[in-house]
Design a protein around this motif. Sequence first.
Motif, mmCIF file in Angstrom:
data_model
loop_
_atom_site.group_PDB
_atom_site.id
_atom_site.type_symbol
_atom_site.label_atom_id
_atom_site.label_comp_id
_atom_site.label_asym_id
_atom_site.label_seq_id
_atom_site.Cartn_x
_atom_site.Cartn_y
_atom_site.Cartn_z
ATOM 1 N N LEU A 1 0.835 -1.209 0.000
ATOM 2 C CA LEU A 1 0.000 0.000 0.000
ATOM 3 C C LEU A 1 0.870 1.261 0.000
ATOM 4 O O LEU A 1 0.536 2.250 -0.671
ATOM 5 C CB LEU A 1 -0.922 -0.016 1.216
ATOM 6 C CG LEU A 1 -2.000 -1.108 1.212
ATOM 7 C CD1 LEU A 1 -2.771 -1.109 2.519
ATOM 8 C CD2 LEU A 1 -2.959 -0.925 0.036
ATOM 9 N N VAL A 2 1.968 1.240 0.756
ATOM 10 C CA VAL A 2 2.888 2.389 0.732
ATOM 11 C C VAL A 2 3.463 2.580 -0.670
ATOM 12 O O VAL A 2 3.574 3.696 -1.174
ATOM 13 C CB VAL A 2 4.015 2.164 1.765
ATOM 14 C CG1 VAL A 2 5.105 3.212 1.600
ATOM 15 C CG2 VAL A 2 3.455 2.213 3.172
ATOM 16 N N PHE A 3 3.797 1.454 -1.328
ATOM 17 C CA PHE A 3 4.312 1.474 -2.697
ATOM 18 C C PHE A 3 3.289 2.106 -3.652
ATOM 19 O O PHE A 3 3.614 2.976 -4.462
ATOM 20 C CB PHE A 3 4.632 0.031 -3.093
ATOM 21 C CG PHE A 3 4.966 -0.159 -4.541
ATOM 22 C CD1 PHE A 3 6.207 0.180 -5.045
ATOM 23 C CD2 PHE A 3 4.026 -0.697 -5.413
ATOM 24 C CE1 PHE A 3 6.514 -0.014 -6.373
ATOM 25 C CE2 PHE A 3 4.326 -0.890 -6.740
ATOM 26 C CZ PHE A 3 5.569 -0.532 -7.214
ATOM 27 N N LYS A 4 2.022 1.688 -3.523
ATOM 28 C CA LYS A 4 0.971 2.212 -4.399
ATOM 29 C C LYS A 4 0.743 3.699 -4.162
ATOM 30 O O LYS A 4 0.685 4.499 -5.110
ATOM 31 C CB LYS A 4 -0.312 1.428 -4.151
ATOM 32 C CG LYS A 4 -1.536 1.995 -4.849
ATOM 33 C CD LYS A 4 -2.814 1.319 -4.366
ATOM 34 C CE LYS A 4 -4.042 2.012 -4.960
ATOM 35 N NZ LYS A 4 -5.295 1.467 -4.407
ATOM 36 N N LYS A 5 0.612 4.100 -2.882
ATOM 37 C CA LYS A 5 0.306 5.498 -2.569
ATOM 38 C C LYS A 5 1.455 6.424 -2.983
ATOM 39 O O LYS A 5 1.225 7.560 -3.395
ATOM 40 C CB LYS A 5 0.034 5.631 -1.078
ATOM 41 C CG LYS A 5 -1.272 4.958 -0.653
ATOM 42 C CD LYS A 5 -1.496 5.103 0.843
ATOM 43 C CE LYS A 5 -2.812 4.416 1.262
ATOM 44 N NZ LYS A 5 -3.037 4.526 2.725
ATOM 45 N N ALA A 6 2.690 5.943 -2.861
ATOM 46 C CA ALA A 6 3.825 6.778 -3.229
ATOM 47 C C ALA A 6 3.791 7.122 -4.721
ATOM 48 O O ALA A 6 4.017 8.270 -5.113
ATOM 49 C CB ALA A 6 5.134 6.065 -2.871
ATOM 50 N N TYR A 7 3.492 6.128 -5.554
ATOM 51 C CA TYR A 7 3.439 6.391 -6.997
ATOM 52 C C TYR A 7 2.201 7.213 -7.366
ATOM 53 O O TYR A 7 2.241 8.000 -8.310
ATOM 54 C CB TYR A 7 3.467 5.081 -7.767
ATOM 55 C CG TYR A 7 4.859 4.587 -8.017
ATOM 56 C CD1 TYR A 7 5.589 5.030 -9.118
ATOM 57 C CD2 TYR A 7 5.469 3.695 -7.144
ATOM 58 C CE1 TYR A 7 6.881 4.584 -9.342
ATOM 59 C CE2 TYR A 7 6.761 3.256 -7.359
ATOM 60 C CZ TYR A 7 7.467 3.697 -8.460
ATOM 61 O OH TYR A 7 8.732 3.273 -8.679
ATOM 62 N N GLU A 8 1.067 6.989 -6.661
ATOM 63 C CA GLU A 8 -0.112 7.821 -6.939
ATOM 64 C C GLU A 8 0.148 9.272 -6.553
ATOM 65 O O GLU A 8 -0.245 10.198 -7.270
ATOM 66 C CB GLU A 8 -1.301 7.252 -6.176
ATOM 67 C CG GLU A 8 -1.837 5.947 -6.766
ATOM 68 C CD GLU A 8 -3.025 5.431 -5.972
ATOM 69 O OE1 GLU A 8 -3.273 5.983 -4.864
ATOM 70 O OE2 GLU A 8 -3.689 4.481 -6.444
ATOM 71 N N ALA A 9 0.804 9.506 -5.402
ATOM 72 C CA ALA A 9 1.090 10.871 -4.966
ATOM 73 C C ALA A 9 2.075 11.559 -5.908
ATOM 74 O O ALA A 9 2.040 12.783 -6.069
ATOM 75 C CB ALA A 9 1.647 10.850 -3.537
ATOM 76 N N ASP A 10 2.922 10.763 -6.531
ATOM 77 C CA ASP A 10 3.929 11.323 -7.447
ATOM 78 C C ASP A 10 3.371 11.535 -8.849
ATOM 79 O O ASP A 10 4.083 11.972 -9.742
ATOM 80 C CB ASP A 10 5.134 10.370 -7.495
ATOM 81 C CG ASP A 10 6.328 11.029 -8.144
ATOM 82 O OD1 ASP A 10 6.443 12.265 -8.069
ATOM 83 O OD2 ASP A 10 7.137 10.313 -8.747
ATOM 84 N N GLY A 11 2.086 11.173 -9.042
ATOM 85 C CA GLY A 11 1.505 11.331 -10.378
ATOM 86 C C GLY A 11 1.911 10.250 -11.345
ATOM 87 O O GLY A 11 1.865 10.448 -12.564
ATOM 88 N N HIS A 12 2.272 9.057 -10.815
ATOM 89 C CA HIS A 12 2.702 7.948 -11.669
ATOM 90 C C HIS A 12 1.986 6.658 -11.258
ATOM 91 O O HIS A 12 2.570 5.590 -11.186
ATOM 92 C CB HIS A 12 4.217 7.752 -11.590
ATOM 93 C CG HIS A 12 4.982 8.818 -12.282
ATOM 94 N ND1 HIS A 12 5.137 10.083 -11.760
ATOM 95 C CD2 HIS A 12 5.628 8.833 -13.495
ATOM 96 C CE1 HIS A 12 5.849 10.814 -12.584
ATOM 97 N NE2 HIS A 12 6.170 10.091 -13.657
#
Length: 638
Positions: free
Chosen positions: A192-203
């Motif tokens: 989940l941290v992996f997913k949220k990090a890329y969503e927050a980065d616009g990727h």
Amino acid sequence: MNNKLSDFEKSLYKKLKSGKLEVKVSYRTFLCPYCPDNKKKVGLYVDILQHASGVGNSKSKKRSLTEKASHRALAKYLIKDLAHYATSTISKRLKARTSLTPAEGGDTPLVYDDDQFEKLVWPWKGVLVNIPTTITQDGRSCTGESGPKLRDELIRRGFNPIRVRTVWDRFGHSGTGIVEFNRDWNGLHDALVFKKAYEADGHGKKDWLCGATDSRLYAWLANVDDYYRATYLGEKLRKTGDLKSISRFAEEEARKDQKLLQRLNVMVETKQNRLKKLEIKYSQDSIRLKYETQEKEKILHGYNADLTGRQQKSTDHFNRIFADHEKQKVQLESQIKELEIRELELAKREAENETQRKIVAKELEQNAAIFSYAQLAAVEQQKTREKVQRLAVDHKMQKEKLHKRIAALERQLDQKQELELEVEQLKRQLSVMRHVELDSGSEIVNKVETFLRDLSETEGELAHLNKFNQDLVVQERKSNDELQEARRALISNLRDMRSHIGVRRMGELDTKPFMEAMRKKYCQEDLEDWAVEVIQLWEEYLKDPDWHPFKRIKLETAETVVEVIDEDDEKLRTLKNELGDDAYQAVANALLEINEYNPSGRYISSELWNFREDRKATLEEGVTCLLEQWNQAKHHKP
């Protein structure tokens, strides 16, 4: 403005259709000709179509009219003119979801319902896309970054993956990868941290479906949509994972915790009972130890008193002896000084002679050692050769004696059966005579006595034959044990020799067909690790006594029933479909050898083998080969 956009789109579509702009790089690789050179978008058909559809229908004000029209024209060109390069399943989904009509202003990019994301792929996995790839010079395949390198990059960014597998197909690197996390709650948290990090980065996934704006990696958690996707990525996810919701995962973990708690409660209760027993035993041992300690203290007190008196006497005696030794020491020191002066003079005279004597002695010792070693080696070799020759002669004689004993045993068995039949007939005649009336007179009595004597003699002969038969069986077993021991000795001596007679491991799986089949079918960089896992899995199957893929058939030319490989076995059929006939034949050969040489133990055994004729070697062939090897070693020895 819509009419202007539509007209511009039509003109660009005609330009694409005329072939002035390059879109198709190879049979399966495409690129966007409207992206800048430093952000050139290269990928599969579906990836370029998603990119063109997302940019063409973007509502962002940052996108210019020219950029939107050009990407809409590209999407239209891909669907109408290059749709045959996509798979049938992907083409149907794209045509059902994508429609670029001027009235609607173009379709939105591929977007899935939120309900499909209720279940995730377990063990928890993430999807990496937009991995940089490089087209080879012939344009037929692609290469890209490896899984370990991508994993190290993610770890440097603060994530916690356990493995990254790049997805390859028959054309090479597909530009996608699968990020694997731990299968527990910590793994879910990391995912989940992996997913949220890329969503927050616009990727994230939505950003990828709306069109990639740069060449950086895009990532998200693998879900239902990725699991059932008709691509190599979806096939990989279906093979290595399963769909599972977080609620279902929580229920399974709760059940596991409950079972663990029950087992721990039983263990605690057992430990408490054992603790009580140990406390009782401890109390008893403490009482006994206290009594024994008191007795020990009494004995020790008496011993210390006696020891103190003896030590005092010894100390006085030692002091007297020490005084005498001091006087003698002074005298000896003066004599030693005189001897040292004389020794120095003698040492100077003998220094040169001693050096020469040491050199000569060392050379003599070396020569003696070399000569002794050569003699011992020659004697040992001659003894070994004579022993092997005697073993071969004894084996031949034992074999001839064994054949003679077997023939004699068969003759004695026939005589035994005849005697047993004769004894049975005499017993029946005797039984009949005993039932005859006593009035028959002395003639019947004489016949009975005659039959009794014959019966006694026959039984004696039968007992003698039985004893002789048992002696032959014991001698035959002893000879067979000696032959087997000689065969095992030959196997141990010929194990590392290179000759047409050697040792073969019966039931060992040939790994070469597996490596060749997987190398032809897959093109992954970590192919060797994957192949080793597959080979180890089949070796465990071969050792499993519960797996018996055989069927019994009756030969047409005889009444014999034999066991053959069951080709309809599910595991063998799956192996044949996935890795081909060579890998299947390797497993079948190993099964037949194990069933012949060790069906009960299901483990690999060593056998003396004639590799030139591909058959089991005789003991005589093994001894002959061993003698030839020793003769060659003797001739080559300096």
